[in-house]
Write a protein that holds these residues in place. Structure first.
Motif, PDB file in Angstrom:
ATOM      1  N   PHE A  66      34.544  29.511  44.121  1.00 44.20           N
ATOM      2  CA  PHE A  66      35.389  29.114  45.545  1.00 44.20           C
ATOM      3  C   PHE A  66      34.807  27.927  46.008  1.00 44.20           C
ATOM      4  CE2 PHE A  66      36.000  29.291  50.024  1.00 44.20           C
ATOM      5  CZ  PHE A  66      37.079  28.992  50.234  1.00 44.20           C
ATOM      6  N   LEU A  67      33.324  28.054  46.291  1.00 44.21           N
ATOM      7  CA  LEU A  67      32.739  26.877  46.890  1.00 44.21           C
ATOM      8  C   LEU A  67      32.901  25.575  46.118  1.00 44.21           C
ATOM      9  CD1 LEU A  67      29.667  28.625  48.428  1.00 44.21           C
ATOM     10  CD2 LEU A  67      31.601  28.090  49.567  1.00 44.21           C
ATOM     11  N   VAL A  68      32.604  25.699  44.726  1.00 50.05           N
ATOM     12  CA  VAL A  68      32.766  24.536  43.958  1.00 50.05           C
ATOM     13  C   VAL A  68      34.179  23.836  43.807  1.00 50.05           C
ATOM     14  CG1 VAL A  68      32.650  23.683  41.488  1.00 50.05           C
ATOM     15  CG2 VAL A  68      30.879  25.268  42.468  1.00 50.05           C
ATOM     16  N   ILE A  91      42.841  19.759  54.331  1.00 52.91           N
ATOM     17  CA  ILE A  91      41.702  20.622  53.778  1.00 52.91           C
ATOM     18  C   ILE A  91      41.949  22.083  54.203  1.00 52.91           C
ATOM     19  CG2 ILE A  91      39.283  21.055  53.981  1.00 52.91           C
ATOM     20  CD1 ILE A  91      39.106  17.968  54.153  1.00 52.91           C
ATOM     21  N   LEU A  92      42.381  22.229  55.452  1.00 54.12           N
ATOM     22  CA  LEU A  92      42.641  23.585  56.184  1.00 54.12           C
ATOM     23  C   LEU A  92      43.720  24.148  55.486  1.00 54.12           C
ATOM     24  CD1 LEU A  92      41.812  22.897  59.951  1.00 54.12           C
ATOM     25  CD2 LEU A  92      40.258  23.821  58.010  1.00 54.12           C
ATOM     26  N   LEU A  93      44.616  23.283  55.211  1.00 55.68           N
ATOM     27  CA  LEU A  93      46.086  23.884  54.548  1.00 55.68           C
ATOM     28  C   LEU A  93      45.703  24.440  53.144  1.00 55.68           C
ATOM     29  CD1 LEU A  93      49.049  24.404  54.927  1.00 55.68           C
ATOM     30  CD2 LEU A  93      49.298  22.220  54.109  1.00 55.68           C
ATOM     31  N   MET A  94      45.057  23.836  52.507  1.00 57.69           N
ATOM     32  CA  MET A  94      44.625  24.105  51.091  1.00 57.69           C
ATOM     33  C   MET A  94      43.605  25.233  50.869  1.00 57.69           C
ATOM     34  SD  MET A  94      46.596  22.398  48.761  1.00 57.69           S
ATOM     35  CE  MET A  94      45.648  22.644  47.243  1.00 57.69           C
ATOM     36  N   ALA A  95      42.737  25.206  51.907  1.00 61.97           N
ATOM     37  CA  ALA A  95      41.605  26.043  51.885  1.00 61.97           C
ATOM     38  C   ALA A  95      42.170  27.692  51.707  1.00 61.97           C
ATOM     39  CB  ALA A  95      40.731  25.979  52.921  1.00 61.97           C
ATOM     40  N   LEU A 152      42.533  32.807  48.869  1.00 62.43           N
ATOM     41  CA  LEU A 152      43.493  33.875  48.660  1.00 62.43           C
ATOM     42  C   LEU A 152      43.358  33.977  46.828  1.00 62.43           C
ATOM     43  CD1 LEU A 152      45.582  36.158  49.003  1.00 62.43           C
ATOM     44  CD2 LEU A 152      47.336  34.103  48.905  1.00 62.43           C
ATOM     45  N   PHE A 153      43.448  32.809  46.203  1.00 64.88           N
ATOM     46  CA  PHE A 153      43.463  32.819  44.771  1.00 64.88           C
ATOM     47  C   PHE A 153      42.146  33.694  44.248  1.00 64.88           C
ATOM     48  CE2 PHE A 153      41.625  31.088  40.791  1.00 64.88           C
ATOM     49  CZ  PHE A 153      42.672  31.322  40.005  1.00 64.88           C
ATOM     50  N   PHE A 154      41.005  33.237  44.807  1.00 71.33           N
ATOM     51  CA  PHE A 154      39.709  34.157  44.267  1.00 71.33           C
ATOM     52  C   PHE A 154      39.669  35.222  44.770  1.00 71.33           C
ATOM     53  CE2 PHE A 154      38.695  29.357  43.662  1.00 71.33           C
ATOM     54  CZ  PHE A 154      38.121  29.343  42.492  1.00 71.33           C
ATOM     55  N   VAL A 155      40.216  35.582  46.103  1.00 73.62           N
ATOM     56  CA  VAL A 155      40.103  37.090  46.505  1.00 73.62           C
ATOM     57  C   VAL A 155      40.966  37.816  45.599  1.00 73.62           C
ATOM     58  CG1 VAL A 155      40.815  38.703  48.138  1.00 73.62           C
ATOM     59  CG2 VAL A 155      39.581  36.629  48.822  1.00 73.62           C
ATOM     60  N   ALA A 156      42.045  37.318  45.267  1.00 69.87           N
ATOM     61  CA  ALA A 156      43.018  38.079  44.284  1.00 69.87           C
ATOM     62  C   ALA A 156      42.367  38.325  42.802  1.00 69.87           C
ATOM     63  CB  ALA A 156      44.252  37.273  44.180  1.00 69.87           C
ATOM     64  N   LEU A 157      41.827  37.277  42.399  1.00 68.86           N
ATOM     65  CA  LEU A 157      41.130  37.336  41.111  1.00 68.86           C
ATOM     66  C   LEU A 157      39.845  38.307  41.084  1.00 68.86           C
ATOM     67  CD1 LEU A 157      40.876  36.131  38.158  1.00 68.86           C
ATOM     68  CD2 LEU A 157      39.330  34.312  39.255  1.00 68.86           C
ATOM     69  N   ASP A 158      39.119  38.333  42.185  1.00 72.58           N
ATOM     70  CA  ASP A 158      37.862  39.410  41.960  1.00 72.58           C
ATOM     71  C   ASP A 158      38.565  40.851  42.090  1.00 72.58           C
ATOM     72  OD1 ASP A 158      35.327  40.105  42.936  1.00 72.58           O
ATOM     73  OD2 ASP A 158      36.198  40.849  44.645  1.00 72.58           O
ATOM     74  N   VAL A 159      39.723  41.110  43.217  1.00 71.34           N
ATOM     75  CA  VAL A 159      40.001  42.244  43.197  1.00 71.34           C
ATOM     76  C   VAL A 159      40.734  43.018  41.837  1.00 71.34           C
ATOM     77  CG1 VAL A 159      42.106  43.675  44.213  1.00 71.34           C
ATOM     78  CG2 VAL A 159      40.893  42.198  45.751  1.00 71.34           C
ATOM     79  N   LEU A 160      41.422  41.638  41.120  1.00 68.70           N
ATOM     80  CA  LEU A 160      42.047  42.237  39.770  1.00 68.70           C
ATOM     81  C   LEU A 160      40.978  42.438  38.996  1.00 68.70           C
ATOM     82  CD1 LEU A 160      44.418  42.352  37.836  1.00 68.70           C
ATOM     83  CD2 LEU A 160      43.918  40.159  37.332  1.00 68.70           C
TER      84      LEU A 160
END
Length: 203
Positions: free
Chosen positions: A22-24, A46-50, A55-63
């Motif tokens: 996510f940071l990268v 930046i804030l809008l896209m962050a 959410l993408f990486f949180v969803a990926l981690d949960v999956l």
């Protein structure tokens, strides 16, 4: 004790990996925004896209954690069950809000209220579609999850050519609804494990 420790170790390992990714990715997004925009416009972008990127990486981690626990223990912990159930539901709502922000562009294109209303309606059609699919997925996770995957492909087909090769934007606009759809499918797939875990008494 060995199995829970192993599961917790694997979980924290995946969280660390996705945190770094996510940071990268966020760093790449910031560089792109700073090159294309300036001042407050860049900050807002930046804030809008962050938010959807996180959410993408949180969803990926949960999956990934849900699949790991299923394979290792054949049941999900109470905490992960809650994450698996609520991440796609709340995530689709947040993604709908994110898409709705782009509809604000219509207010600078015309002074005719009817044209503005029509343009606003057209811009909000994807939002209405996503919310309708959320209503379906809430009741029938298999159907809603598959429909969200199809919607992600629809977004790619309809608007992918307008993103100018921006892979971060593609990741957000296609990857996020696709992952949320996969989480709904996982809800249907692991339904018995979710239910059985919730019925267990708290430790």
């Amino acid at each position: 004790m060995r199995q829970p420790f192993r599961a917790e170790f694997v979980a924290w390992g995946s969280r660390s990996i996705f945190g770094v990714l996510f940071l990268v990715t966020a760093g790449q997004m910031v560089r792109t925004m700073m090159a294309a925009l300036s001042g407050w416009d860049a900050l807002v972008g930046i804030l809008l896209m962050a938010a959807p990127l996180a959410l993408f990486f949180v969803a990926l981690d949960v999956l990934i954690e849900a699949i790991e626990q299923h394979l290792m223990a054949r049941h999900l912990t109470r905490g992960l069950s809650a994450w698996l159930q609520w991440t796609p539901r709340v995530g689709v709502m947040l993604f709908a809000i994110f898409m709705s922000v782009f509809a604000l562009d219509v207010f600078g294109t015309s002074s005719n209220p009817w044209e503005i209303a029509f343009g606003l309606l057209m811009h909000l059609l994807p939002t209405f579609l996503v919310l309708a699919l959320l209503a379906v997925a809430w009741r029938w996770p298999w159907v809603g999850g598959a429909a969200l995957l199809a919607t992600a492909l629809l977004f790619l087909w309809r608007w992918g050519g307008n993103w100018g090769g921006d892979w971060v934007l593609s990741l957000v606009m296609v990857g996020t609804p696709a992952l949320l759809g996969l989480l709904f499918l996982a809800n249907g797939w692991l339904r018995r494990e979710l239910s059985s875990d919730e019925l267990q008494p708290a430790a």
